[in-house]
Design an enzyme around this catalytic site. Structure first.
Site, PDB file in Angstrom:
ATOM      1  N   GLU A 117      37.412  -3.049  96.061  1.00  0.00           N
ATOM      2  CA  GLU A 117      36.103  -2.575  96.521  1.00  0.00           C
ATOM      3  C   GLU A 117      35.748  -1.196  95.961  1.00  0.00           C
ATOM      4  O   GLU A 117      34.856  -0.527  96.483  1.00  0.00           O
ATOM      5  CB  GLU A 117      36.020  -2.571  98.053  1.00  0.00           C
ATOM      6  CG  GLU A 117      36.053  -3.942  98.705  1.00  0.00           C
ATOM      7  CD  GLU A 117      34.860  -4.843  98.387  1.00  0.00           C
ATOM      8  OE1 GLU A 117      33.960  -4.430  97.620  1.00  0.00           O
ATOM      9  OE2 GLU A 117      34.858  -5.990  98.881  1.00  0.00           O
ATOM     10  N   HIS A 142      31.553 -10.434 106.197  1.00  0.00           N
ATOM     11  CA  HIS A 142      32.649  -9.688 105.569  1.00  0.00           C
ATOM     12  C   HIS A 142      33.236  -8.632 106.511  1.00  0.00           C
ATOM     13  O   HIS A 142      34.363  -8.805 106.968  1.00  0.00           O
ATOM     14  CB  HIS A 142      32.097  -9.057 104.273  1.00  0.00           C
ATOM     15  CG  HIS A 142      33.104  -8.348 103.446  1.00  0.00           C
ATOM     16  ND1 HIS A 142      32.881  -8.020 102.134  1.00  0.00           N
ATOM     17  CD2 HIS A 142      34.329  -7.875 103.743  1.00  0.00           C
ATOM     18  CE1 HIS A 142      33.942  -7.396 101.648  1.00  0.00           C
ATOM     19  NE2 HIS A 142      34.832  -7.292 102.617  1.00  0.00           N
ATOM     20  N   HIS A 144      36.286   1.251 104.657  1.00  0.00           N
ATOM     21  CA  HIS A 144      35.800  -0.129 104.759  1.00  0.00           C
ATOM     22  C   HIS A 144      36.801  -0.922 105.573  1.00  0.00           C
ATOM     23  O   HIS A 144      37.997  -0.912 105.272  1.00  0.00           O
ATOM     24  CB  HIS A 144      35.622  -0.729 103.362  1.00  0.00           C
ATOM     25  CG  HIS A 144      35.508  -2.219 103.355  1.00  0.00           C
ATOM     26  ND1 HIS A 144      34.587  -2.896 104.111  1.00  0.00           N
ATOM     27  CD2 HIS A 144      36.216  -3.163 102.683  1.00  0.00           C
ATOM     28  CE1 HIS A 144      34.742  -4.195 103.913  1.00  0.00           C
ATOM     29  NE2 HIS A 144      35.717  -4.383 103.053  1.00  0.00           N
TER      30      HIS A 144
HETATM   31 ZN    ZN Z   1      36.545  -6.186 102.559  1.00  0.00          ZN
END
Ligand code: ZN
Length: 221
Positions: free
Chosen positions: A77, A159, A96
């Protein structure tokens, strides 16, 4: 300690705190911070257990994502983190997570309305859901930045969540409060529905946080 080492240490501490607070399972989720005084970012490696993570495992990249230091592969990411830093000069850290209640709202693609005080203080209003895109893609990064706007957090459709702040502690707190707010929102809906606060009350709570609470923290540092 040099600035790269300090940033690496901050990433390790935040990664372990993220795991301890139940915001991720296994090796999912990722953390980055800006390296003070340099156009660089320190980020967690891909697929490594947070419990055994060492400062030297943290990768340093420039703002284009080129590796500056560290042998491991950066988090998949990385584009998300770099897009947030590019759009938000005020942001010094990005976290995240894949926490359960935030992910439930993200899977239902339901934004978190301003219904609970602590989340309103740091989010400054609703926590939006970014348009869906595959993990690790530039599209996901662009959609997340659009959903964040000038706020400290957003949900990523189907997500998880992303939180940001001036420090790793602030970004982590944003993720924790999004998770707690999502849990409360879901439970309140089981009790007949959460009541959304007025724009005026939301603005007043946000002002209290930015003008008093945050300043008090700065004074204590
Ligand atoms: Zn993720």
């Amino acid at each position: 300690m040099d600035n790269q080492s300090a940033a690496r240490g901050e990433v390790v501490r935040a990664g372990q705190a993220m795991l301890e607070r139940g915001l991720v399972a296994g090796t999912w989720g990722n953390v980055s911070v800006r390296v003070p005084g340099a156009a660089q970012v320190a980020i967690t490696p891909s697929g490594r257990d947070y419990r055994t993570l060492r400062p030297e495992d943290i990768i340093i990249v420039d703002l284009q994502g080129n590796r500056v230091a560290g042998a491991l592969k950066p988090s998949s990411e990385l584009p998300l983190h770099l897009a947030v830093y590019a759009a938000r000069p005020d942001v010094g850290a990005v976290v995240h997570t894949h926490s359960i209640f935030a992910s439930a709202c993200a899977a239902a693609r339901r934004a978190l309305p301003p219904v609970i005080e602590d989340l309103i203080q740091i989010a400054g209003g609703a926590v939006a859901v970014a348009d869906y895109a595959l993990p690790g893609t530039p599209e996901l990064a662009a959609n997340a930045v659009a959903a964040l706007g000038d706020r400290q957090g957003a949900l990523l459709a189907n997500h998880g969540a992303v939180g940001c702040g001036r420090t790793a502690d602030e970004a982590l707190l944003a993720c924790e409060l999004i998770e707690k707010g999502a849990q409360i929102f879901i439970y309140a809906n089981l009790l007949g529905g959460a009541h959304v606060l007025s724009d005026g009350d939301v603005a007043a709570m946000r002002r209290f946080y930015t003008e008093h609470y945050r300043r008090r923290q700065e004074g204590a540092e």
